[in-house]
Design a protein around this motif. Structure first.
Motif, PDB file in Angstrom:
ATOM      1  N   LYS A  72      -2.965   9.586  33.669  1.00  0.00           N
ATOM      2  CA  LYS A  72      -2.919   8.175  33.268  1.00  0.00           C
ATOM      3  C   LYS A  72      -1.586   7.795  32.633  1.00  0.00           C
ATOM      4  O   LYS A  72      -1.245   6.616  32.562  1.00  0.00           O
ATOM      5  CB  LYS A  72      -4.050   7.868  32.292  1.00  0.00           C
ATOM      6  N   ASP A 203      -8.956   0.931  35.308  1.00  0.00           N
ATOM      7  CA  ASP A 203      -9.733   1.521  36.412  1.00  0.00           C
ATOM      8  C   ASP A 203     -10.199   0.487  37.414  1.00  0.00           C
ATOM      9  O   ASP A 203     -11.333   0.517  37.908  1.00  0.00           O
ATOM     10  CB  ASP A 203     -10.950   2.299  35.878  1.00  0.00           C
ATOM     11  N   ARG A 232     -18.036   4.909  43.023  1.00  0.00           N
ATOM     12  CA  ARG A 232     -17.004   4.466  42.092  1.00  0.00           C
ATOM     13  C   ARG A 232     -15.809   5.407  42.191  1.00  0.00           C
ATOM     14  O   ARG A 232     -15.977   6.607  42.432  1.00  0.00           O
ATOM     15  CB  ARG A 232     -17.536   4.460  40.651  1.00  0.00           C
ATOM     16  N   GLN A 234     -11.812   6.404  40.462  1.00  0.00           N
ATOM     17  CA  GLN A 234     -10.799   6.268  39.431  1.00  0.00           C
ATOM     18  C   GLN A 234      -9.584   7.099  39.838  1.00  0.00           C
ATOM     19  O   GLN A 234      -9.737   8.181  40.408  1.00  0.00           O
ATOM     20  CB  GLN A 234     -11.310   6.779  38.079  1.00  0.00           C
ATOM     21  N   LYS A 235      -8.397   6.606  39.490  1.00  0.00           N
ATOM     22  CA  LYS A 235      -7.174   7.355  39.775  1.00  0.00           C
ATOM     23  C   LYS A 235      -6.594   7.894  38.481  1.00  0.00           C
ATOM     24  O   LYS A 235      -6.468   7.182  37.483  1.00  0.00           O
ATOM     25  CB  LYS A 235      -6.139   6.471  40.484  1.00  0.00           C
ATOM     26  N   TYR A 236      -6.238   9.174  38.499  1.00  0.00           N
ATOM     27  CA  TYR A 236      -5.549   9.819  37.399  1.00  0.00           C
ATOM     28  C   TYR A 236      -4.276  10.434  37.968  1.00  0.00           C
ATOM     29  O   TYR A 236      -4.292  11.542  38.512  1.00  0.00           O
ATOM     30  CB  TYR A 236      -6.426  10.899  36.752  1.00  0.00           C
TER      31      TYR A 236
END
Length: 325
Positions: A72, A203, A232, A234-236
């Motif tokens: 992040k 997100d 769902r 999410q990008k990290y």
């Protein structure tokens, strides 16, 4: 990560050299128009410095405090870069308005135009290279830094055209007037980077990636996979994390369930084009699923299959099986 660090380091060193060249052109010409480009080059150097640190930090392994890794941080890097660009743009606009009210002479514009043109070409080549590498690796930091350099190239070329116009027409107020227009363009570019970083930190769904994942799932869909819901993502950093529920026949034993879940995981990682960590919750089918279930020779079927349901975004994102749609 070594390649990303190397590219950012090249960008940083190049930025320092070009910043010196642009300020030399400003002191030579006393042109506010050139100062807009020189001021933005400071942002390039500061942004590249932070980008280098963010790539180092995002490469650190997961720990107790950061179970999803440190990816992040790349969004913070983009946020700072966008913020610095917007600050530089505001300073440029204010300075240009002041100079329009209190004009001063400019000189050696042709020499200044040549210097700015050369720096623009170098920034453009480096920027397109970083965007290309940002997509391959993938890295939002490289992509953002590259787009910033391409923006710098565009403003530099506009700057060269403006300097030539001022030189041949002798209209001095154009120096400040064009600077304001460039400042507004830079302000908008900074806003777009801020918008992108906030979307990542909040997100926000990346529909481009989700569409690609859904295409893979639809193309390779098995009869055993009755439906997918509560999807769902999410990008990290350069990793994607996906949560979803997979409905399977309720008579499958634990080994068979594990086999099907592992197959979905492997398939997405192999064919979706992005490194993905999946958390798949398996749901047992219910009698209400029968009307869209393709499972052949099902021993518990209560009614024949009547409809074919394609897995689309509006079907897979709600937290409910398709029969409840």
């Amino acid at each position: 990560m070594k390649e990303q660090k190397k590219i950012i380091l090249i960008s940083l060193v190049t930025g320092i050299v070009l910043m010196a060249a642009k300020f030399s052109a400003y002191f030579l010409t006393s042109s506010n128009f050139i100062l807009t480009d020189a001021a933005e080059s400071i942002v390039n150097v500061v942004a590249s410095s932070f980008a280098f640190f963010s790539i180092y930090l995002s490469a650190l392994p997961r720990d107790e405090n950061h179970p999803y890794g440190h990816g992040k941080i790349e969004y913070f890097s983009v946020f700072i870069e966008g913020g610095l660009i917007m600050i530089a743009a505001v300073i440029i606009i204010v300075k240009s308005i002041y100079s329009m009210l209190y004009p001063h002479d400019v000189h050696e514009l042709l020499t200044g135009a040549i210097i700015i043109g050369v720096t623009g070409v170098i920034n453009g080549c480096l920027g397109y290279y970083m965007i290309h590498k940002g997509k391959i690796l993938p890295s939002i930091t490289l992509d953002a830094d590259g787009r910033h350099l391409v923006t710098d190239m565009v403003t530099s070329f506009g700057l060269v055209a403006g300097l030539l116009l001022i030189h041949f027409t002798g209209i001095l107020w154009l120096d400040s007037g064009l600077s304001i227009l460039v400042g507004l363009y830079i302000l908008f570019s900074g806003y777009k980077l801020l918008r992108k970083s906030v979307a990542g930190l909040m997100d926000e769904a990346d529909f481009l990636i989700l569409t690609k994942v859904l295409q893979v799932l639809n193309d390779k869909r098995k009869e055993e996979w009755i439906d997918i819901h509560n999807l769902r993502a999410q990008k990290y950093g350069n990793e994607l994390h996906i949560d979803c529920h997979l409905t399977l026949p309720n008579y499958f034993d634990l080994n068979k369930v594990h086999e099907e879940v592992s197959l979905v995981d492997k398939m997405i990682n192999t064919e979706a084009g992005v490194k993905t960590e999946l958390f798949i919750h398996s749901d047992p089918c219910l009698p209400e699923c029968c009307h869209y279930c393709s499972m052949p020779n099902c021993p518990i079927r209560s009614e024949p299959k009547r409809i074919e349901i394609e897995w689309t975004m509006d079907k897979v994102m709600p937290n409910k099986k398709h029969f409840a749609s």
